[in-house]
Design a protein around this motif. Sequence first.
Motif, PDB file in Angstrom:
ATOM      1  N   ALA A 431       0.829  -1.204   0.000  1.00  0.00           N
ATOM      2  CA  ALA A 431       0.000   0.000   0.000  1.00  0.00           C
ATOM      3  C   ALA A 431       0.861   1.251   0.000  1.00  0.00           C
ATOM      4  N   GLU A 432       1.898   1.264   0.833  1.00  0.00           N
ATOM      5  CA  GLU A 432       2.779   2.447   0.885  1.00  0.00           C
ATOM      6  C   GLU A 432       3.566   2.615  -0.402  1.00  0.00           C
ATOM      7  N   ALA A 433       4.082   1.511  -0.942  1.00  0.00           N
ATOM      8  CA  ALA A 433       4.887   1.586  -2.156  1.00  0.00           C
ATOM      9  C   ALA A 433       4.060   2.055  -3.343  1.00  0.00           C
ATOM     10  N   GLU A 434       2.850   1.518  -3.469  1.00  0.00           N
ATOM     11  CA  GLU A 434       2.001   1.903  -4.599  1.00  0.00           C
ATOM     12  C   GLU A 434       1.570   3.361  -4.492  1.00  0.00           C
ATOM     13  N   LYS A 435       1.258   3.802  -3.289  1.00  0.00           N
ATOM     14  CA  LYS A 435       0.878   5.204  -3.086  1.00  0.00           C
ATOM     15  C   LYS A 435       2.017   6.124  -3.501  1.00  0.00           C
ATOM     16  N   ALA A 436       3.238   5.786  -3.101  1.00  0.00           N
ATOM     17  CA  ALA A 436       4.390   6.613  -3.462  1.00  0.00           C
ATOM     18  C   ALA A 436       4.613   6.616  -4.970  1.00  0.00           C
ATOM     19  N   ALA A 437       4.440   5.478  -5.604  1.00  0.00           N
ATOM     20  CA  ALA A 437       4.658   5.390  -7.044  1.00  0.00           C
ATOM     21  C   ALA A 437       3.637   6.215  -7.817  1.00  0.00           C
ATOM     22  N   LYS A 438       2.392   6.170  -7.374  1.00  0.00           N
ATOM     23  CA  LYS A 438       1.360   6.953  -8.067  1.00  0.00           C
ATOM     24  C   LYS A 438       1.572   8.450  -7.871  1.00  0.00           C
ATOM     25  N   GLU A 439       1.981   8.826  -6.674  1.00  0.00           N
ATOM     26  CA  GLU A 439       2.244  10.250  -6.422  1.00  0.00           C
ATOM     27  C   GLU A 439       3.404  10.755  -7.270  1.00  0.00           C
ATOM     28  N   ALA A 440       4.374   9.873  -7.522  1.00  0.00           N
ATOM     29  CA  ALA A 440       5.534  10.252  -8.332  1.00  0.00           C
ATOM     30  C   ALA A 440       5.320   9.987  -9.823  1.00  0.00           C
ATOM     31  N   ASN A 441       4.127   9.502 -10.169  1.00  0.00           N
ATOM     32  CA  ASN A 441       3.796   9.174 -11.566  1.00  0.00           C
ATOM     33  C   ASN A 441       4.770   8.158 -12.163  1.00  0.00           C
ATOM     34  N   VAL A 442       5.155   7.188 -11.337  1.00  0.00           N
ATOM     35  CA  VAL A 442       6.036   6.113 -11.798  1.00  0.00           C
ATOM     36  C   VAL A 442       5.173   4.971 -12.323  1.00  0.00           C
ATOM     37  N   LYS A 443       5.489   4.495 -13.505  1.00  0.00           N
ATOM     38  CA  LYS A 443       4.715   3.439 -14.131  1.00  0.00           C
ATOM     39  C   LYS A 443       5.147   2.057 -13.630  1.00  0.00           C
ATOM     40  N   ALA A 444       4.286   1.085 -13.897  1.00  0.00           N
ATOM     41  CA  ALA A 444       4.592  -0.305 -13.547  1.00  0.00           C
ATOM     42  C   ALA A 444       5.642  -0.851 -14.503  1.00  0.00           C
ATOM     43  N   ALA A 445       6.039  -2.110 -14.263  1.00  0.00           N
ATOM     44  CA  ALA A 445       7.115  -2.721 -15.055  1.00  0.00           C
ATOM     45  C   ALA A 445       6.786  -2.788 -16.535  1.00  0.00           C
ATOM     46  N   ASN A 446       5.496  -2.828 -16.888  1.00  0.00           N
ATOM     47  CA  ASN A 446       5.112  -2.887 -18.303  1.00  0.00           C
ATOM     48  C   ASN A 446       4.713  -1.531 -18.858  1.00  0.00           C
ATOM     49  N   GLY A 447       4.958  -0.478 -18.087  1.00  0.00           N
ATOM     50  CA  GLY A 447       4.610   0.858 -18.534  1.00  0.00           C
ATOM     51  C   GLY A 447       3.182   1.264 -18.236  1.00  0.00           C
ATOM     52  N   GLY A 448       2.421   0.406 -17.570  1.00  0.00           N
ATOM     53  CA  GLY A 448       1.036   0.711 -17.244  1.00  0.00           C
ATOM     54  C   GLY A 448       0.871   1.237 -15.839  1.00  0.00           C
ATOM     55  N   ASP A 449      -0.382   1.281 -15.387  1.00  0.00           N
ATOM     56  CA  ASP A 449      -0.695   1.826 -14.071  1.00  0.00           C
ATOM     57  C   ASP A 449      -1.042   0.747 -13.042  1.00  0.00           C
TER      58      ASP A 449
END
Length: 621
Positions: A431-449
Amino acid sequence: MTNGATSDAAVWENTLQGLKPHVSRTFHAALKRRSSTALSACRFTFLVVGMLSLMYSMPSWSQDQGNAGEKMAAAGPKADAIYIHANVYTGNPANSPFSSIQREEAIAVRGERIQAVGKVADLEKLKGPQTQVVDLGGHFVMPGFNDAHLHLADAGMQKLDVDLTGVKTLDEMRERVRAKVEKAKASDWILGGGWDETLWPLKTLPSRWDLDEVSSGHPVFLDRVDGHLAVANTRALQLANITIASRDPDGGHIDRNENGEPTGVLRETAQQAVRAAIPPAGFDRMRQAIEVALADLAEHGVTSAQDYSPDWQNFQIYEEMEKEGKLTARITEWLPFDDPLDVLKSKRDSHPQSDLMLHTGMLKAFMDGSLGGHTATLLEPYADDPKNSGLTRYETDKLNAMAKERVLAGFQLGFHAIGDKGVQMALDAFAEAEKAAKEANVKAANGGDDYRLRTEHAQVTTPAQITRFKELKVIASMQPSHVLTDMRWAQERLGPKRAATSYAWAAFLNKGVTLAFGTDYPVEPVTPFRGLYAAVTRKSENGKQEYFPEQRLTIDQAIAAYTTASAFAEFEEKEKGKLAAGTLADFVVLDRDVTAAAADKVLGTKVLRTVVGGKTVYEAK
């Protein structure tokens, strides 16, 4: 435009649905030009044929073209092989009240991909002078199994060393060690694994002294079946400097007798001192082990393997085998979560992520151990060991910080979590990692959300945790065959209340959680048919014991978890998991229709042929 021309254009328009966007746009533009400039029928036909040739040369041609695309295939290149007279279970939903999954008669293969799936009469139009035609005699064909969790190197080494799988007594275990000692050189270590004391009459853990009597001075180190506990003899403990004065390492435990002496049983991280003293196996022996394990996969219809064999030498062996054309299963190799971030990035970048035969994948971390070894971490103590709640492998703050850092670097995460406390740790970190990634607009490993974060095993869960899986879109990567082993003692470990929500496959699916299946090979045999049987029955292999049957699945759900969902769990659902035009030609031919066979007959299923990328890698004699 005439009414006939309008009708033709509508047919082509429907066929375009699902094509790659740039192909679709090109074809649409051509249709508009035809309408406005009255292109001749000849020129339009030429355009159609040209576009079809382009479509069939594209690596991700849509899986959902249906019969219209298959009929059009006759105008394209000829097939390398056509498999006819088959009962093809495509994995695609059927628009029929009689079947949930579409069935077909034949598969055409060109290169490493499926060119078309359909009726024999239609696909025979793809036959050319060089096309191989294989008559499957009505046998059942399905997508190749994608084992979402296994350990190839460990499995192969166990077969080469002392294989203790299924030993029924301590004496049988000792005899197998004695036989290996008699053939060993003076300085050799005696290694092996697969023992399970719960199968023995007394159900007592072995000790160093039990092994000393048959080891003739050789150091001996033997893994329990789950890998989370091992037993070493006195010589091995000496070489590892484990003595009466040794302290338990973080996340580990050294079992001791009433005098405080180590018994030889080492739990979790306590094994590392011995492992560090064992001489490396060497490249050639490890390759031999991996070849043995890969042959086992091919024989059992496993065409894709999501593997954790963390020694980087093993990945280099896969690379060598791929260059030689000898890699017989697609490998997604996980990396150790604890490695420094720069090391992880270097390993990820060392091999193309676009290579569908071999690439690195998620980062694996261990929240806890195993139920069998009483090391899975629980929110409440073990029912049969009230002073013990298991072993936790991370401090919360450190875990969350590391998870966040790695997701921000674009990595997928998969956390081993068996106990409900381990599951909670994983979910909180995700939960913490995903929240940080979305706030930083970092994409998933395949370039998606969709980051597709995973828990591996998730055997003990609460209803509230399953709801949180859904909310966070966390994948439950589970191994149904574990129930066949664990039902003998799981209720003793957990008590009836927790046991009722353990191995909760149906609860996950009913909540809308993605459920991906594997075997944890060599913890369980690699055959997926034990997993299918366990998933649909939740009964022991002799049918005499049942484990909370309300968590049973249908056979279609179980197959999907082993194919389409496993592909989704590694970001490859567009490439494999179904049999349709454009997907990879990874499929298996079985001696029976597992969707129609009685459940007990599923256990005896034999693989007749395994095909990976259009090449037969196993054929029954």
